[in-house]
Write a protein that holds these residues in place. Structure first.
Motif, mmCIF file in Angstrom:
data_model
loop_
_atom_site.group_PDB
_atom_site.id
_atom_site.type_symbol
_atom_site.label_atom_id
_atom_site.label_comp_id
_atom_site.label_asym_id
_atom_site.label_seq_id
_atom_site.Cartn_x
_atom_site.Cartn_y
_atom_site.Cartn_z
ATOM 1 N N HIS A 138 0.739 -1.371 -0.231
ATOM 2 C CA HIS A 138 0.075 -0.119 -0.052
ATOM 3 C C HIS A 138 0.609 1.269 0.048
ATOM 4 O O HIS A 138 1.795 1.521 0.593
ATOM 5 C CB HIS A 138 -1.027 -0.059 1.242
ATOM 6 N N PRO A 139 0.402 2.308 -0.818
ATOM 7 C CA PRO A 139 1.166 3.634 -0.876
ATOM 8 C C PRO A 139 1.471 4.221 0.548
ATOM 9 O O PRO A 139 2.612 4.823 0.733
ATOM 10 C CB PRO A 139 0.282 4.511 -1.652
ATOM 11 N N ILE A 140 0.683 3.988 1.527
ATOM 12 C CA ILE A 140 0.892 4.649 2.922
ATOM 13 C C ILE A 140 2.024 3.815 3.772
ATOM 14 O O ILE A 140 2.664 4.463 4.590
ATOM 15 C CB ILE A 140 -0.479 4.507 3.679
ATOM 16 N N GLU A 142 4.841 3.092 2.096
ATOM 17 C CA GLU A 142 6.165 3.084 1.395
ATOM 18 C C GLU A 142 7.296 3.551 2.576
ATOM 19 O O GLU A 142 6.850 4.618 3.239
ATOM 20 C CB GLU A 142 6.023 4.127 0.446
ATOM 21 N N CYS A 185 -8.270 2.422 5.863
ATOM 22 C CA CYS A 185 -8.445 3.324 4.995
ATOM 23 C C CYS A 185 -9.917 3.105 4.573
ATOM 24 O O CYS A 185 -10.456 1.852 4.481
ATOM 25 C CB CYS A 185 -7.352 2.810 3.669
ATOM 26 N N ASN A 217 3.228 10.034 3.650
ATOM 27 C CA ASN A 217 2.430 8.936 2.711
ATOM 28 C C ASN A 217 0.958 9.020 2.443
ATOM 29 O O ASN A 217 0.442 9.062 1.473
ATOM 30 C CB ASN A 217 2.840 7.626 3.026
ATOM 31 N N ARG A 220 -0.560 12.229 0.372
ATOM 32 C CA ARG A 220 -0.410 11.774 -1.146
ATOM 33 C C ARG A 220 -1.460 10.790 -1.334
ATOM 34 O O ARG A 220 -1.988 10.958 -2.386
ATOM 35 C CB ARG A 220 1.140 11.251 -1.379
ATOM 36 N N TRP A 221 -1.664 10.035 -0.607
ATOM 37 C CA TRP A 221 -2.657 8.845 -0.989
ATOM 38 C C TRP A 221 -4.011 9.382 -1.086
ATOM 39 O O TRP A 221 -4.982 9.167 -1.747
ATOM 40 C CB TRP A 221 -2.647 7.547 -0.036
#
Length: 241
Positions: A138-140, A142, A185, A217, A220-221
């Protein structure tokens, strides 16, 4: 360089005014500490808002020019005006991202978006928290390892009375034995919501690099995307029928 993300950091800013220990940890307020590390990102444009400002600092003009709203509250949830909550709610449904931190789980806006009590177990004993990444793609997540630890914090434990997250990114374990869904999320309308558990006011948690990484993060998500605006109601057919 990508598009600038306009971030508003909201904090009720009450503990910092009445508790010398909190004021010592966060001399600029929790909102100031968060805004400071977010402002280091070249693609973020950051401002703050607090409870005691007119309309809690969340006027229509402010929200209309906010891509992602970060929310920290604890002792004054009931002082947040319902019309301001409705204004934030409408903006989320129309695409604004919302990041709710720690005790913001009991905020009016989070409960309105979840439709549940958002209640939980808690204990303030300064114990260790180990936060496990359970969705590593998941992007969070990263830039994180398999887990990171917060040396001292307030415990939150299950049952956390929330709807099942669309994606669960983090699970916490505490030294006292409890576990907690600590990175959740959700999609609500065109907007995205992220709940992140850490951030108790009597510990310097928002200075920890891993916590800062997660929040960056998440911004941005949660930022809006240029997707289609849905239409509702009676429509004409696209094809001959």
């Amino acid at each position: 360089m990508g598009k600038t993300i306009r971030v508003t950091v909201w904090n009720e800013n009450r503990h910092e005014k009445i508790d010398k220990n909190v004021a010592k940890i966060y001399p600029k307020g929790i909102h100031g500490a968060i805004a400071d590390f977010l402002s280091q990102e070249p693609d973020f444009e950051v401002r703050t808002a607090t409870l005691d400002e007119p309309e809690h600092g969340l006027t229509k003009e402010v929200l209309d020019s906010t891509d992602v709203l970060i929310w920290w509250g604890h002792m004054a949830h009931n002082e947040v005006r319902d019309d301001v909550v409705d204004r934030v709610y409408d903006r989320v449904l129309n695409g604004m991202g919302l990041i709710v931190l720690h005790s913001g789980h009991f905020s009016k806006i989070f409960k309105k978006l979840m439709g549940t009590t958002c209640n939980l177990k808690w204990r303030e004993a300064g114990e260790k928290e180990r936060i496990w990444v359970v969705e590593p793609g998941h992007p969070i997540a990263e830039g994180l390892g398999e887990y990171f630890e917060i040396p001292q914090t307030e415990m939150y434990g299950e049952r956390f009375d929330i709807p099942a997250p669309d994606t669960l990114v983090f699970i916490s374990w505490f030294a006292g034995g409890e576990v907690f869904r600590s990175g959740c999320c959700y999609n609500r309308g065109r907007g995205k919501v992220f709940y992140f558990r850490p951030g108790h006011e009597t510990f310097p948690i928002f200075y920890q690099p891993e916590v800062q990484r997660v929040i960056k993060n998440a911004v941005r998500w949660a930022a809006p995307v240029n997707g289609p605006v849905p239409t509702f109601g009676n429509v004409k057919p696209l094809e001959n029928i």
